[in-house]
Design a protein around this motif. Structure first.
Motif, short mmCIF file in Angstrom:
data_model
loop_
_atom_site.label_atom_id
_atom_site.label_comp_id
_atom_site.label_asym_id
_atom_site.label_seq_id
_atom_site.Cartn_x
_atom_site.Cartn_y
_atom_site.Cartn_z
N ALA A 87 0.90 -1.15 0.00
CA ALA A 87 0.00 0.00 0.00
C ALA A 87 0.94 1.20 0.00
CB ALA A 87 -0.88 0.00 1.24
N ILE A 88 0.67 2.17 -0.82
CA ILE A 88 1.57 3.31 -0.94
C ILE A 88 1.01 4.46 -0.12
CG2 ILE A 88 2.69 4.89 -2.55
CD1 ILE A 88 3.53 1.91 -2.77
N ALA A 89 1.83 4.96 0.81
CA ALA A 89 1.34 6.01 1.71
C ALA A 89 2.43 7.03 1.94
CB ALA A 89 0.89 5.39 3.03
N GLY A 90 2.04 8.18 2.44
CA GLY A 90 3.01 9.22 2.78
C GLY A 90 2.26 10.48 3.18
N GLY A 91 3.01 11.55 3.30
CA GLY A 91 2.40 12.82 3.66
C GLY A 91 3.35 13.69 4.45
N THR A 92 2.87 14.86 4.79
CA THR A 92 3.74 15.79 5.51
C THR A 92 3.91 15.35 6.95
OG1 THR A 92 1.82 17.16 5.99
CG2 THR A 92 3.13 17.74 4.07
N GLU B 23 -4.19 16.15 -0.26
CA GLU B 23 -3.03 15.63 -0.98
C GLU B 23 -3.50 14.82 -2.19
OE1 GLU B 23 0.04 13.61 1.10
OE2 GLU B 23 0.23 15.14 2.65
N ARG B 58 -2.00 13.49 4.57
CA ARG B 58 -1.74 12.06 4.38
C ARG B 58 -2.35 11.61 3.06
NH1 ARG B 58 1.44 12.57 7.79
NH2 ARG B 58 1.65 11.49 9.78
N PHE B 59 -1.67 10.66 2.42
CA PHE B 59 -2.31 10.00 1.28
C PHE B 59 -2.11 8.50 1.42
CE2 PHE B 59 0.80 8.11 -1.59
CZ PHE B 59 2.00 8.65 -1.15
N LEU B 60 -2.98 7.78 0.76
CA LEU B 60 -2.89 6.32 0.77
C LEU B 60 -3.40 5.80 -0.57
CD1 LEU B 60 -2.53 3.55 2.24
CD2 LEU B 60 -4.92 3.78 2.96
N PHE B 83 5.81 6.92 -7.73
CA PHE B 83 4.55 7.51 -7.25
C PHE B 83 4.74 9.01 -7.09
CE2 PHE B 83 5.68 3.48 -5.44
CZ PHE B 83 4.66 2.66 -5.91
N HIS B 85 2.94 12.52 -5.03
CA HIS B 85 1.92 13.07 -4.14
C HIS B 85 2.25 14.52 -3.87
CE1 HIS B 85 4.91 12.05 -0.98
NE2 HIS B 85 4.27 12.89 -0.18
N HIS B 87 2.31 18.00 -1.19
CA HIS B 87 2.40 18.49 0.18
C HIS B 87 1.72 19.86 0.23
CE1 HIS B 87 6.08 16.01 1.84
NE2 HIS B 87 5.02 15.28 1.58
N PRO B 88 0.44 19.88 0.59
CA PRO B 88 -0.26 21.17 0.66
C PRO B 88 0.34 22.07 1.74
CG PRO B 88 -1.81 19.33 0.61
CD PRO B 88 -0.45 18.76 0.87
N TYR B 108 9.94 8.72 -5.98
CA TYR B 108 8.87 9.39 -5.24
C TYR B 108 8.92 10.88 -5.57
CZ TYR B 108 8.33 5.10 -2.55
OH TYR B 108 8.11 3.80 -2.19
#
Lengths: 95, 137
Positions: A87-92, B23, B58-60, B83, B85, B87-88, B108
């Protein structure tokens, strides 16, 4: 019993470039143990420091995610195919 | 290394602006050779599978979407090579959370979106020992 593990592109370089490997195991956990014993460099990407499967690592037996069955204790049948699916996840940083 | 054409860079920026204040996320599809660079040929936007209240940081991408994307890529003669994504209201720098969730090999891409306007865009790959990200662009 013999089962096949399908290796995602990202991890093939830790498994001699193999796309799939056959291992012995009667549960998903046993099969993964055999797999990571043979390719120890791959283990850090599948398991965390507490020896638990990383949260983003999913193991499918056919179309069934073992998280929706009995986890690593999910029983295998001879000839089963296990697919490692992240599962691909991430974020600030901020929560 | 990863080669990202300017039109795909533009498309990722637009995705980041569309998703703001949440995101955005999606796949990078392309081709690679064992000893050569990865060429990004297309992007495949995905719905952020995180709950609405967490989407601002967060994203998934759910595993079932990963399997579908892999089938889609193979049918097009491509592979998942990374991938993206956003970053707001944060810089385009990977967080510790990004690193904890990452796998080696993949690229990434992070786009920073400030007040709904896309700004910095960076690309990273995880070191084999998981200790840090290496910046590719």
């Amino acid at each position: 019993m013999s089962v096949t593990i399908l290796i995602p592109t990202a991890l093939r370089s830790f498994a001699d470039g193999q796309v799939e490997v056959m291992v012995e195991g009667d549960t998903a956990g046993n099969a993964l143990e055999a797999f990571t014993k043979h390719y120890p460099d791959i283990r850090q990407h599948l398991y965390d420091e507490n020896n638990s499967l990383r949260s983003f690592v999913n193991v499918y037996i056919g179309e069934k995610n073992i998280k929706n069955a009995h986890g690593l204790a999910t029983a295998l049948r001879d000839g089963d195919t296990l697919m490692l699916v992240p599962a691909i996840a991430g974020g600030t940083r901020a929560l | 290394m990863t080669e990202l054409p300017s039109d795909k860079q533009h498309a990722i920026r637009l995705e980041g602006e569309k998703a703001y204040p949440g995101e955005c996320c999606g796949f990078l599809l392309g081709v690679f050779e064992a000893t050569g660079p990865r060429h990004i040929v297309d992007i495949l936007p995905m719905c952020n599978a995180r709950e609405t209240e967490a989407q601002h940081n967060r994203f998934l991408i759910a595993p079932v979407d990963f399997m579908r994307a892999e089938r889609h890529a193979r049918a097009a003669g491509l592979e998942i090579v990374g991938f993206y994504h956003s970053h707001p209201d944060h810089p385009a720098l990977p967080s510790d959370y990004d690193r904890e969730q990452a796998l080696p090999f993949y690229c990434y891409i992070i786009v920073s979106v400030n007040k709904a306007k896309a700004e910095g865009l960076t690309g990273w790959s995880l070191s084999p020992d998981r200790a840090h990200f290496n910046q590719e662009f």
